[in-house]
Design an enzyme around this catalytic site. Structure first.
Site, PDB file in Angstrom:
ATOM      1  N   SER A 147       1.208  -3.160   4.245  1.00 18.04           N
ATOM      2  CA  SER A 147       0.006  -2.765   3.766  1.00 18.04           C
ATOM      3  C   SER A 147      -0.353  -3.582   2.656  1.00 18.04           C
ATOM      4  O   SER A 147      -1.633  -4.024   2.241  1.00 18.04           O
ATOM      5  CB  SER A 147       0.403  -1.457   3.092  1.00 18.04           C
ATOM      6  OG  SER A 147      -0.663  -0.664   2.540  1.00 18.04           O
ATOM      7  N   MET A 150      -2.012  -6.706   4.002  1.00 20.89           N
ATOM      8  CA  MET A 150      -3.355  -6.680   4.443  1.00 20.89           C
ATOM      9  C   MET A 150      -4.391  -6.176   3.450  1.00 20.89           C
ATOM     10  O   MET A 150      -5.569  -6.570   3.295  1.00 20.89           O
ATOM     11  CB  MET A 150      -3.251  -5.085   5.311  1.00 20.89           C
ATOM     12  CG  MET A 150      -2.372  -5.383   6.746  1.00 20.89           C
ATOM     13  SD  MET A 150      -3.002  -6.926   7.527  1.00 20.89           S
ATOM     14  CE  MET A 150      -4.764  -6.606   7.830  1.00 20.89           C
ATOM     15  N   HIS A 151      -3.982  -5.548   2.092  1.00 15.81           N
ATOM     16  CA  HIS A 151      -4.753  -5.372   1.199  1.00 15.81           C
ATOM     17  C   HIS A 151      -5.319  -6.353   0.624  1.00 15.81           C
ATOM     18  O   HIS A 151      -6.363  -6.937  -0.065  1.00 15.81           O
ATOM     19  CB  HIS A 151      -4.064  -4.236   0.024  1.00 15.81           C
ATOM     20  CG  HIS A 151      -4.204  -2.829   0.138  1.00 15.81           C
ATOM     21  ND1 HIS A 151      -3.389  -2.265   1.359  1.00 15.81           N
ATOM     22  CD2 HIS A 151      -5.150  -1.978  -0.343  1.00 15.81           C
ATOM     23  CE1 HIS A 151      -3.803  -0.880   1.062  1.00 15.81           C
ATOM     24  NE2 HIS A 151      -4.583  -0.838   0.484  1.00 15.81           N
ATOM     25  N   GLU A 152      -4.294  -7.702   0.441  1.00 13.06           N
ATOM     26  CA  GLU A 152      -4.390  -8.835  -0.105  1.00 13.06           C
ATOM     27  C   GLU A 152      -5.612  -9.700   0.612  1.00 13.06           C
ATOM     28  O   GLU A 152      -6.367 -10.268   0.175  1.00 13.06           O
ATOM     29  CB  GLU A 152      -3.387  -9.720  -0.452  1.00 13.06           C
ATOM     30  CG  GLU A 152      -3.475 -10.759  -1.407  1.00 13.06           C
ATOM     31  CD  GLU A 152      -4.146 -10.448  -2.673  1.00 13.06           C
ATOM     32  OE1 GLU A 152      -5.249 -11.094  -2.969  1.00 13.06           O
ATOM     33  OE2 GLU A 152      -3.479  -9.684  -3.557  1.00 13.06           O
TER      34      GLU A 152
END
Length: 250
Positions: A147, A150-152
């Site tokens: 997660s 993916m956020h980055e």
């Protein structure tokens, strides 16, 4: 699935989406954008020197507006947009979120606020780790790691720069999960875990991330301008060309 598409429901959702868009644009244009522009101006005036007092000032100025923007974003996407798509596609299961705002610990928030992504991570990341005889704690770590990456990516790609702030913000959830779970077991029925959740997300985490990405993006622009100036000088002849080429080399 529903037997037919309800036109009145689609029109009601579109009307609310328009109202939310206006409110979001107003807050961003009247509060967030001027605040960030003021920060950029101060950084230019101090030649990029960033102090703790400067960060604290703008962090506090962004906190309230950011909270409203985040809630509007959640309402627009998870309640309006996803229900609009579900209505058009006649999708029956419309539990896109649960009452995350009442979360007594941080782990409850991550389970409740984005149900589609939560179920996807459980099915495609957590359960495969468990089937590989990985301990539950390590499997949870892998889920947060995926997660965080993916956020980055979602932040770094639009800004055309790689920074660790979203990644670190996600990985810092693990200590918060442990702390809030301990507090909930130590003080059952108290709201201290919910208080930590709201402070860590809306008052501390998100405004600080906005500031850090703004500062880094400004530094990136200044560096690009210096490189362009050096390249232009290097293309010339004489002393300017020599200085420009040494500048590009450095």
């Amino acid at each position: 699935p529903d037997p037919k598409i309800r036109l009145w429901k689609i029109l009601a959702i579109l009307l609310r989406m328009g109202i939310v868009t206006v409110m979001f644009t107003f807050l961003a244009a009247q509060f967030v954008s001027p605040t960030l522009q003021s920060l950029v101006t101060e950084l230019d005036a101090t030649h990029g020197r960033l102090t703790m007092s400067l960060m604290a000032e703008y962090w506090l100025r962004l906190s309230i507006a950011n909270t409203y923007l985040w809630l509007l974003m959640f309402y627009a996407y998870f309640h309006l947009y996803l229900n609009l798509i579900a209505e058009v596609l006649r999708f029956g299961d419309r539990v896109f979120y649960k009452d995350w705002w009442n979360s007594s610990d941080v782990s409850s928030y991550w389970r409740l606020w984005n149900m589609p992504v939560h179920f996807w991570l459980i099915r495609h990341v957590y359960f495969p780790c468990i089937r590989c005889n990985m301990p539950k704690v390590m499997a949870t770590f892998v889920v947060f790691l995926v997660s965080a990456v993916m956020h980055e990516v979602l932040v770094s790609v639009p800004f055309h720069m790689i920074r660790p702030w979203s990644f670190l913000g996600m990985m810092m959830q693990l200590p918060l999960v442990a702390v809030t779970k301990f507090l909930c077991s130590k003080f059952p029925g108290s709201s201290i875990g919910n208080l930590i959740f709201w402070i860590s997300f809306c008052v501390v985490g998100q405004p600080m991330a906005i500031l850090l990405y703004t500062v880094d993006y400004q530094y990136e622009k200044q560096f690009a301008n210096v490189v362009d100036a050096c390249s232009a000088a290097a293309a010339g002849g004489g002393v300017d060309g020599v200085v420009g080429r040494s500048c590009v080399a450095s």
